[in-house]
Scaffold this motif. Structure first.
Motif, PDB file in Angstrom:
ATOM      1  N   SER A 107    -112.254  12.454 -82.521  1.00  0.00           N
ATOM      2  CA  SER A 107    -110.858  12.388 -82.883  1.00  0.00           C
ATOM      3  C   SER A 107    -110.071  13.504 -83.220  1.00  0.00           C
ATOM      4  CB  SER A 107    -110.881  11.275 -84.047  1.00  0.00           C
ATOM      5  OG  SER A 107    -111.653  10.013 -83.937  1.00  0.00           O
ATOM      6  N   PHE A 108    -108.920  13.528 -82.792  1.00  0.00           N
ATOM      7  CA  PHE A 108    -107.929  14.721 -83.070  1.00  0.00           C
ATOM      8  C   PHE A 108    -106.608  14.093 -83.753  1.00  0.00           C
ATOM      9  CE2 PHE A 108    -110.614  15.338 -79.562  1.00  0.00           C
ATOM     10  CZ  PHE A 108    -111.022  16.817 -79.814  1.00  0.00           C
ATOM     11  N   ASP A 109    -105.952  15.024 -84.612  1.00  0.00           N
ATOM     12  CA  ASP A 109    -104.655  14.477 -85.091  1.00  0.00           C
ATOM     13  C   ASP A 109    -103.513  14.708 -84.339  1.00  0.00           C
ATOM     14  OD1 ASP A 109    -104.502  17.001 -86.026  1.00  0.00           O
ATOM     15  OD2 ASP A 109    -104.213  16.588 -88.236  1.00  0.00           O
ATOM     16  N   GLN A 110    -103.652  16.032 -83.347  1.00  0.00           N
ATOM     17  CA  GLN A 110    -102.400  16.370 -82.804  1.00  0.00           C
ATOM     18  C   GLN A 110    -103.099  16.977 -81.174  1.00  0.00           C
ATOM     19  OE1 GLN A 110    -100.831  19.281 -85.195  1.00  0.00           O
ATOM     20  NE2 GLN A 110     -99.373  20.086 -83.408  1.00  0.00           N
ATOM     21  N   ALA A 111    -102.189  16.595 -80.437  1.00  0.00           N
ATOM     22  CA  ALA A 111    -102.379  17.024 -78.827  1.00  0.00           C
ATOM     23  C   ALA A 111    -101.677  18.426 -78.716  1.00  0.00           C
ATOM     24  CB  ALA A 111    -102.015  16.148 -78.014  1.00  0.00           C
ATOM     25  N   ILE A 112    -102.148  19.185 -77.809  1.00  0.00           N
ATOM     26  CA  ILE A 112    -101.169  20.287 -77.291  1.00  0.00           C
ATOM     27  C   ILE A 112     -99.981  19.836 -76.786  1.00  0.00           C
ATOM     28  CG2 ILE A 112    -100.971  22.307 -75.642  1.00  0.00           C
ATOM     29  CD1 ILE A 112    -103.110  22.604 -77.705  1.00  0.00           C
ATOM     30  N   GLU A 113     -98.818  20.147 -77.053  1.00  0.00           N
ATOM     31  CA  GLU A 113     -97.600  19.567 -76.678  1.00  0.00           C
ATOM     32  C   GLU A 113     -97.439  19.556 -75.230  1.00  0.00           C
ATOM     33  OE1 GLU A 113     -92.691  20.622 -77.365  1.00  0.00           O
ATOM     34  OE2 GLU A 113     -93.995  21.371 -78.957  1.00  0.00           O
ATOM     35  N   GLY A 114     -97.080  18.515 -74.706  1.00  0.00           N
ATOM     36  CA  GLY A 114     -96.810  18.302 -73.229  1.00  0.00           C
ATOM     37  C   GLY A 114     -98.159  18.044 -72.697  1.00  0.00           C
ATOM     38  N   SER A 115     -99.297  17.857 -73.186  1.00  0.00           N
ATOM     39  CA  SER A 115    -100.472  17.737 -72.465  1.00  0.00           C
ATOM     40  C   SER A 115    -101.112  16.237 -72.229  1.00  0.00           C
ATOM     41  CB  SER A 115    -101.610  18.443 -73.264  1.00  0.00           C
ATOM     42  OG  SER A 115    -101.956  17.881 -74.268  1.00  0.00           O
ATOM     43  N   ILE A 116    -100.287  15.464 -72.886  1.00  0.00           N
ATOM     44  CA  ILE A 116    -100.652  13.788 -72.915  1.00  0.00           C
ATOM     45  C   ILE A 116     -99.500  13.164 -72.454  1.00  0.00           C
ATOM     46  CG2 ILE A 116    -101.405  11.975 -74.411  1.00  0.00           C
ATOM     47  CD1 ILE A 116    -103.519  14.235 -74.309  1.00  0.00           C
TER      48      ILE A 116
END
Length: 169
Positions: A107-116
């Motif tokens: 689980s992650f609380d944030q993705a790399i911007e634009g990666s998802i």
């Protein structure tokens, strides 16, 4: 004294409201981009994907499968580094955004911007938000708005969808 208490409560309310508005704006952006058509930078035929992925990777990444909870390699993995898409190697998550959600999947609380890429998923009689790699369209898992951190997000990801690259020391 009453004026100071009133001012304190007002400042607290304004601060909480501002934070909630920021989260709501982020959620609106995610919903606005949901289900839009994307031309992926990495494009392969299903036969090509089958030739480079194991049967289990293909089932999860390309056929939107799910690994059994508490079985994935990265569920309880907390080393410093980066998590990349197993199919195309795109950077998706940083290790400092990973947390133990006690759900059985990384689980992650944030993705790399634009990666998802976000898609509405109504399978299994539920309404969820599916997360896919924005570079190749591979299924990663789902994102939920019940995360315990400041972002309020919980990106619940299949370990099979990820490659980990340890930070150089």
């Amino acid at each position: 004294m009453k004026n100071l208490i009133l001012i304190g409560f007002t400042l607290l309310f304004v601060s909480c409201t501002s934070q909630a508005q920021k989260q709501n704006e982020k959620a609106k952006i995610d919903k606005k981009n949901m289900n839009k058509e994307i031309n992926y930078s990495v494009q392969k035929t299903e036969q090509e994907w089958q030739s480079i992925l194991t049967p289990e990777e293909y089932r999860i990444l390309r056929q939107k499968g799910t690994e059994r909870p508490h079985t994935g390699e990265y569920n309880m993995h907390f080393k410093s580094g980066e998590y990349h898409c197993k199919a195309c190697d795109a950077l998706l998550f940083e290790s400092d955004t990973k947390f133990d959600a006690h759900c059985g999947w990384p689980s992650f609380d944030q993705a790399i911007e634009g990666s998802i890429e976000y898609k509405k998923d109504t399978s299994l009689g539920m309404i969820r938000t599916e997360i896919l790699c924005a570079s190749c369209g591979s299924h990663l898992g789902h994102v939920f708005d019940d995360g315990p951190t400041q972002t309020g997000k919980r990106y619940c990801v299949n370990s099979v969808s990820l490659n980990f690259k340890k930070d150089e020391e």
